[in-house]
Structure formats: C-alpha cells, structure tokens
Design an enzyme around this catalytic site. Structure first.
Site, mmCIF file in Angstrom:
data_model
loop_
_atom_site.group_PDB
_atom_site.id
_atom_site.type_symbol
_atom_site.label_atom_id
_atom_site.label_comp_id
_atom_site.label_asym_id
_atom_site.label_seq_id
_atom_site.Cartn_x
_atom_site.Cartn_y
_atom_site.Cartn_z
ATOM 1 N N CYS A 5 -35.607 -8.118 0.758
ATOM 2 C CA CYS A 5 -35.745 -8.621 2.123
ATOM 3 C C CYS A 5 -34.413 -9.136 2.667
ATOM 4 O O CYS A 5 -34.040 -8.828 3.809
ATOM 5 C CB CYS A 5 -36.806 -9.717 2.178
ATOM 6 S SG CYS A 5 -36.587 -11.027 0.939
ATOM 7 N N HIS B 173 -26.581 -11.284 -3.694
ATOM 8 C CA HIS B 173 -26.890 -10.576 -2.454
ATOM 9 C C HIS B 173 -25.720 -9.732 -1.949
ATOM 10 O O HIS B 173 -25.924 -8.623 -1.434
ATOM 11 C CB HIS B 173 -27.323 -11.583 -1.385
ATOM 12 C CG HIS B 173 -28.463 -12.457 -1.821
ATOM 13 N ND1 HIS B 173 -28.254 -13.674 -2.432
ATOM 14 C CD2 HIS B 173 -29.801 -12.273 -1.770
ATOM 15 C CE1 HIS B 173 -29.429 -14.220 -2.714
ATOM 16 N NE2 HIS B 173 -30.389 -13.391 -2.334
ATOM 17 N N HIS C 258 -36.482 -16.819 5.292
ATOM 18 C CA HIS C 258 -35.103 -17.088 4.894
ATOM 19 C C HIS C 258 -34.275 -17.278 6.167
ATOM 20 O O HIS C 258 -34.595 -16.714 7.220
ATOM 21 C CB HIS C 258 -34.506 -15.908 4.125
ATOM 22 C CG HIS C 258 -35.254 -15.524 2.890
ATOM 23 N ND1 HIS C 258 -35.479 -16.384 1.843
ATOM 24 C CD2 HIS C 258 -35.811 -14.335 2.519
ATOM 25 C CE1 HIS C 258 -36.139 -15.760 0.881
ATOM 26 N NE2 HIS C 258 -36.352 -14.522 1.267
#
Length: 335
Positions: A141, A195, A221
């Site tokens: 995501c 990430h 987030h």
C-alpha cells in the site's frame, strides 16, 4: 467474450476486496476463494455466491459449521487461469511451488519479496513489464502510494532526490492482535526503512530514502514527502501534474485529518468505506527553498485493489495499453 478465471487464495482484508473488484469486471470472473477457517468472512463469501475452497485437512471443520466446500485449494487452482495470492505476508511464497506445478499464473502482494517474482507492479508506472508474465508482485500500500506520485513527477520534472517519512497506522481496524495501543514506535529504528528500496523495484532510477514510524491509529498511513527536482517549477505546476493522475484525489474543504478522509469515503458510498486513491492535501503542495513538500494519506486496506485488477489484465494480455486498463478498472470500481 471468454472471461479469465480468477482464484483468490486468502480471503482477508485484501482478498475479499480483490474478489469483489474482480466480480465487477466484464473480462474476468471469480471461480473460487480459499479460506482456512470457518469464520464470518467465509460465511460472507458464501452469501455472495463465491465457491469456497479450503485445505484438505480443513474440509471437516468447514462442514461442521455448515459451510459447503467446493473442494480443496489444489482443485481451485486447477480450475483457474490466474490466482491472486492474498495469504499473510511470507506465507504466500510457500505457495509458489504449488502454482508452478499447476502451470498457473500468480499474483502476490507486497508482503512478499521482490525476488519471488522478479516483477514488482504498479499500473501507472510499469504496466508493460507485466504483460504476459507468469508471476507478478503487486507492491504494498505504501509503495503503491509513493509510485503513484513519484512516477509522474519524475517524468515531468525529474526527481533528483526523494526523502519521505511514513507515519504508519499500527493495525487495520479489524485487527485485535497488533499494536501499539499507546505508543509511538520508530519502525525500523535503524534507517532507512524498507519502503525506499521497494519503490526502486518499480522505479529503479530514483534516489529515495525513507523513514517510518508506527502510530496508535487504524485509519490510514500519512506520508510527508520532500523532493528535490531537476527542473524548476512552481507548486501550481506540481498540482497540475498530480491533478491529471486518475488515482490521486485532492482533499480540502475542511478535511484536516485521516479520520475525515475515511468519513468522506463513507459519504461517497464506497464499499467498506474504502478510499482507493492517494489523498493529497493540495494546500500542502509547497515549494520551499527550491524543494517540493506535500502531505498524502494512503488507505492501507484498499489502494492496492485496482492495481491487482490491472495486473491480472496485463498478465493475461487482456489489454496491452496501461491507460486503457486503468480506465476500465476505474470505471467499474467507481474511481
């Protein structure tokens, strides 16, 4: 039109959403979903008309709870053209041998490693790379949300350097096992977070470093994004580029928090209150001392769902043009 037969292995947060999205498509159909426990999600799948499959040693447990089982996971896979693996992170990798033996294409989620498939996918960024592929990984995501903004900005202005801090929700709303409940947790403490490297599996040329913190919230987030661009531009120029992205939504009109974004999703009548798009506060888009800053919020339960649909279409070569696939998916899902 002969529809592509799709199996969903794992019917939790992501799996049930992918199943519903597949069911909306004219060029694909759900032939079954796999669950290992006879819980409320299994019952809901049956109520929706999905065929339920399970592990061979779980058939009895399902039937004991009155849930009719259509067969084993292996039988479901044999009946499908492509399987979307939505099992928990690191579990999906153990299923690869099963898919290879069955000669079936498979999609994994971002909890698995890039090396599992060698192809990490974001529809707007590298759709062509997935055309005809047997195995593809739809990135997480957070990575999806970053690729959706970094890719067009890199194409338009060139991203010389990206620095991102991710303020991550601690758990999904339905998760009663994960925390923290009353703490702020640097995660990881040793920098950078994973990430940035994950973004590079989709956009290899980008210079990016990320840090992440877990917060006691379940809603979304939040990303604080700082970019050094190669070409001079204004905040208005950046806003114009982002406004053209179909999976980016600008928020304002009194929305100052992730809670209000989730309320907006409900008011829009979204299934499960989902927000598939990146939500960017366009008021936050700022050029400061030659660098770009802005905030975006990412709904962790749903932003990867349209990406899974486009990945199916690319792998099965139902549509060779990324923009056309994205348009079809967006229209059917109401994005």
């Amino acid at each position: 039109m002969t529809k592509v037969k799709v199996a969903i292995n794992g019917y939790g947060t992501i799996g049930k959403r992918v199943a519903d999205a597949v069911a909306l498509q004219d060029d694909m159909e759900i032939i079954g979903i796999a669950k290992t426990r006879p819980n409320f999600e299994t019952v809901m799948a049956k109520d929706k008309g999905f065929n339920v499959y399970t592990l061979a040693d779980r058939v009895g447990a399902m039937e004991k709870e009155g849930i009719e089982v259509s067969g084993t996971v292996e039988e479901m896979i044999k009946a499908a053209d492509v399987v979307v693996d939505c099992t928990p992170g690191k579990v999906g990798a153990t299923n690869k041998d099963l898919y290879e033996k069955a000669g079936i294409k498979a999609i994994w989620q971002g909890g698995e490693a890039h090396t599992l498939t060698g192809c990490s996918f974001n529809a707007e960024t590298n759709y062509d790379e997935a055309l005809g592929k047997d195995f593809v990984r739809v990135v997480s995501c957070n990575t999806t949300g970053l690729c959706r903004v970094l890719s067009p900005l890199d194409k338009e202005f060139g991203v010389k350097k990206a620095r991102v801090t991710l303020l991550r929700r601690a758990a999904d709303p339905g998760d009663i096992k994960t925390g923290p409940i009353n703490a702020i947790v640097p995660n990881p403490i040793k920098l950078p977070s994973h990430h940035g490297p994950d973004v590079k599996t989709v956009i290899p040329n980008i210079d990016i470093a990320t840090t992440a913190v877990k917060l006691p919230t379940t809603l979304m987030h939040l990303h604080t994004i700082n970019l050094e661009l190669e070409k001079e531009c204004t905040a208005e120029d950046v806003e114009s580029v982002l406004a053209e992205q179909s999976r980016v939504r600008f928020v304002g009109q009194g929305i100052t928090s992730t809670a209000e974004i989730m309320e907006l999703a409900k008011d829009l009548g979204r299934s499960r209150g989902d927000m598939w798009e990146n939500c960017i506060w366009n008021e936050s888009i700022t050029m400061y001392e030659g660098e770009l800053y802005f905030f975006q919020a990412i709904h962790q339960e749903s932003d990867v769902i349209p990406e899974n649909i486009d990945a199916i279409r690319a792998m099965m070569e139902l549509e060779s043009d990324a923009s056309r696939s994205i348009e079809i998916t967006n229209k059917t899902m109401g994005i």
